[in-house]
Design a protein around this motif. Structure first.
Motif, mmCIF file in Angstrom:
data_model
loop_
_atom_site.group_PDB
_atom_site.id
_atom_site.type_symbol
_atom_site.label_atom_id
_atom_site.label_comp_id
_atom_site.label_asym_id
_atom_site.label_seq_id
_atom_site.Cartn_x
_atom_site.Cartn_y
_atom_site.Cartn_z
ATOM 1 N N THR A 213 29.089 47.007 38.078
ATOM 2 C CA THR A 213 29.207 45.918 37.107
ATOM 3 C C THR A 213 30.563 45.925 36.416
ATOM 4 O OG1 THR A 213 26.826 45.885 36.698
ATOM 5 C CG2 THR A 213 28.237 44.938 35.005
ATOM 6 N N ARG A 217 33.811 43.391 37.095
ATOM 7 C CA ARG A 217 34.388 42.573 36.021
ATOM 8 C C ARG A 217 35.894 42.817 35.909
ATOM 9 N NH1 ARG A 217 34.760 38.029 33.646
ATOM 10 N NH2 ARG A 217 34.583 37.962 31.369
ATOM 11 N N TYR A 218 36.317 44.077 36.055
ATOM 12 C CA TYR A 218 37.745 44.406 36.047
ATOM 13 C C TYR A 218 38.472 43.615 37.120
ATOM 14 C CZ TYR A 218 41.977 47.311 36.412
ATOM 15 O OH TYR A 218 43.286 47.760 36.472
ATOM 16 N N GLU A 220 37.592 40.784 38.486
ATOM 17 C CA GLU A 220 37.588 39.363 38.142
ATOM 18 C C GLU A 220 38.660 39.042 37.100
ATOM 19 O OE1 GLU A 220 33.705 38.526 36.738
ATOM 20 O OE2 GLU A 220 32.726 38.809 38.674
ATOM 21 N N LEU A 221 38.781 39.891 36.109
ATOM 22 C CA LEU A 221 39.711 39.629 35.012
ATOM 23 C C LEU A 221 41.169 39.724 35.446
ATOM 24 C CD1 LEU A 221 37.842 41.609 32.215
ATOM 25 C CD2 LEU A 221 38.135 39.119 32.312
#
Length: 254
Positions: A213, A217-218, A220-221
């Motif tokens: 998770t 997210r890392y 994606e950012l």
């Protein structure tokens, strides 16, 4: 030459306002940002020159985008919303942060997440000393700090809860006094380097789910800034945690 122009909110779209701070003193700069949030839920700051306390106490539903270098204590006592820094950040970002999201497209200084109680901090590159010091968690609130580069000394010092993920190398005195939470390290420590009172272990299924998770997210950012996406399977990671849930029990009378 000193910029003496007083900044003022300027509407740029239906629900976004931009403010250029220049060298304005942090007191006046924060007042202008507060005025801008009265006009819109999203405020974009241009030419931030180390003004302190930007986003201090910011509630849910607000978004701050900062171009430049924010000063110390950005997002202190933050209680929701999001802050995105397009550059480096200075010391103590997320000080006593309760909730929300901080994204730094660069590196951050010392003591990020000091006393952090909730929310998430994503740093693309490295960080300074004492990041995650005194992090804690309660019931459903579990703060997380993800650092894409190397860390300075005392990462996770006196950590009482929450999650730290480090993709680079840790500095000296890692997790000194840690008595809660977990640190995920991409690089295995030699047995002699595992701090006293802590254990280094392979990941279990829950650990892998957590990393999937957070690292997802890392990716994606920072998708446009990474040479390649970070592997989200947890391969090569190890878990560092306290050996006991009461490491200081012997110091107190029963």
């Amino acid at each position: 030459m000193t910029d003496t122009t007083t900044p003022a909110p300027e509407r740029v779209s239906g629900n976004a306002v931009t403010v250029s701070l220049g060298t304005e003193h942090f007191t006046e700069a924060n007042e202008v940002v507060r005025e801008a949030f009265e006009l819109a839920d999203t405020v974009e700051i241009e030419r931030a020159f180390a003004q302190r306390y930007l986003g201090c106490g910011m509630p849910a539903g607000k978004a701050l985008k900062i171009h430049g270098v924010p000063g110390n204590d950005m997002a202190c006592y933050m209680d929701g919303g999001s802050i995105e820094v397009f550059g480096n950040a200075q010391d103590q970002i997320g000080n006593t942060m309760n909730d929300g999201l901080i994204v730094v497209h660069g590196r951050c200084g010392d003591a990020a997440g000091y006393g952090m109680r909730g929310g998430q901090i994503f740093v693309r590159d490295g960080c300074g000393w004492r990041v995650g010091i005194h992090m804690k968690q309660f019931e459903q609130k579990c703060p997380a700090i993800i650092v894409g580069g190397d860390a300075g000394s005392f990462l996770g010092e006196y950590m009482a809860g929450g999650v730290i993920v480090l993709l680079g190398e840790p500095g000296a005195y890692l997790a000194t006094g840690m008595h809660g939470g977990v640190i995920y390290l991409k690089h295995e420590l030699a047995d002699a380097d595992v701090p006293s009172g802590l254990v280094q272990e392979p990941l279990d299924a829950d650990d892998r789910a957590t990393l999937r998770t957070l690292l997802g997210r890392y990716n994606e950012l920072f998708v446009d800034e990474l040479e390649a996406p970070v592997d989200t399977t947890g391969a090569g990671f190890f878990r560092l945690r306290p050996a006991s849930s009461r490491p200081y029990a012997s110091m107190y009378a029963n």
